[in-house]
Design a protein around this motif. Structure first.
Motif, PDB file in Angstrom:
ATOM      1  N   UNK A 291     -14.742  -0.311   1.978  1.00 19.21           N
ATOM      2  CA  UNK A 291     -15.844   0.081   1.102  1.00 19.21           C
ATOM      3  C   UNK A 291     -15.758  -0.763  -0.156  1.00 19.21           C
ATOM      4  N   UNK A 292     -16.489  -0.445  -1.193  1.00 18.12           N
ATOM      5  CA  UNK A 292     -16.615  -1.347  -2.340  1.00 18.12           C
ATOM      6  C   UNK A 292     -15.296  -1.740  -2.986  1.00 18.12           C
ATOM      7  N   UNK A 293     -14.265  -0.947  -2.833  1.00 14.70           N
ATOM      8  CA  UNK A 293     -13.002  -1.211  -3.515  1.00 14.70           C
ATOM      9  C   UNK A 293     -11.864  -1.559  -2.573  1.00 14.70           C
ATOM     10  N   UNK A 294     -11.881  -1.023  -1.384  1.00 12.84           N
ATOM     11  CA  UNK A 294     -10.781  -1.227  -0.438  1.00 12.84           C
ATOM     12  C   UNK A 294     -11.310  -1.960   0.787  1.00 12.84           C
TER      13      UNK A 294
ATOM     14  N   UNK B 194      -6.253   2.301  -9.000  1.00 10.91           N
ATOM     15  CA  UNK B 194      -7.175   1.464  -8.211  1.00 10.91           C
ATOM     16  C   UNK B 194      -6.399   0.364  -7.514  1.00 10.91           C
ATOM     17  N   UNK B 195      -6.850  -0.014  -6.314  1.00  9.39           N
ATOM     18  CA  UNK B 195      -6.197  -1.132  -5.640  1.00  9.39           C
ATOM     19  C   UNK B 195      -6.439  -2.434  -6.392  1.00  9.39           C
ATOM     20  N   UNK B 196      -5.543  -3.367  -6.214  1.00  8.79           N
ATOM     21  CA  UNK B 196      -5.685  -4.662  -6.863  1.00  8.79           C
ATOM     22  C   UNK B 196      -6.814  -5.439  -6.205  1.00  8.79           C
ATOM     23  N   UNK B 197      -7.520  -6.258  -6.983  1.00  6.25           N
ATOM     24  CA  UNK B 197      -8.564  -7.097  -6.385  1.00  6.25           C
ATOM     25  C   UNK B 197      -7.947  -8.009  -5.313  1.00  6.25           C
ATOM     26  N   UNK B 198      -8.654  -8.161  -4.243  1.00  8.22           N
ATOM     27  CA  UNK B 198      -8.181  -9.025  -3.167  1.00  8.22           C
ATOM     28  C   UNK B 198      -7.315  -8.336  -2.137  1.00  8.22           C
ATOM     29  N   UNK B 199      -7.062  -7.042  -2.293  1.00  9.53           N
ATOM     30  CA  UNK B 199      -6.290  -6.333  -1.280  1.00  9.53           C
ATOM     31  C   UNK B 199      -5.463  -5.214  -1.859  1.00  9.53           C
TER      32      UNK B 199
END
Length: 164
Positions: free
Chosen positions: A42-45, A132-137
């Motif tokens: 989804x938008x973040x993961x 929040x997860x880190x950008x890119x994974x």
């Protein structure tokens, strides 16, 4: 000597959001959360994932403290304040094995189930990003270590109760 700059932040204080945060979460619009099938991006993961749900929320936060998981480590961690549950995303194919014989009130969400997730930077009352997860994974939490941390946190709580 510990100073505010080098004192590690803890998960436990996230149990009770301050009044303005709580108000913002309760009045977040309908676009603040999404219903997604477990494992889908989804938008973040992005990528494939499963989740462990720990009840109550306080117990899950204590487990993250016992695990010494950094708040800003990019691990996808979600609070459901309405149900008082902590949702931690874990690698695909690991959730069921981790809870087998593990602590009570920890359940696995796997393919074929759905989860309300935060949409956007914070989410809402039923799905708020605590980390929040880190950008890119995403940096997924090891589910076996998380279940062990739940047991460790429970043992510490029981020991503290006996000492009082």
């Amino acid at each position: 000597m510990a100073t505010p700059e080098n004192t590690p932040r803890r998960w436990a204080p996230l149990l009770d959001p301050d009044g303005s945060t709580l108000d913002r979460l309760r009045h977040a619009g309908p676009g603040s959360t999404s219903l997604v099938p477990v494992g889908s991006a989804w938008d973040t993961v992005g990528g494939r994932w499963e989740a462990l749900v720990i009840a109550p929320l306080e117990r899950g936060l204590a487990a993250l403290d016992a695990l010494d998981l950094p708040l800003d480590g990019g691990h996808p961690v979600i609070a459901d304040h309405a149900r008082s549950e902590l949702i931690v995303l874990v690698p695909e194919g690991t959730a069921v094995r981790a809870i087998d014989g593990g602590p009570q009130a920890v359940r696995a969400l796997t393919a074929g189930t759905w989860l309300v997730v935060p949409h956007g930077p914070t989410g809402g009352y039923v799905a708020e990003w605590l980390s929040r997860p880190t950008p890119g994974g995403a940096r997924y939490v090891d589910p076996v270590r998380l279940c062990e941390a739940v047991l460790t946190a429970e043992a510490r709580r029981e020991e503290h109760a006996r000492a009082c």
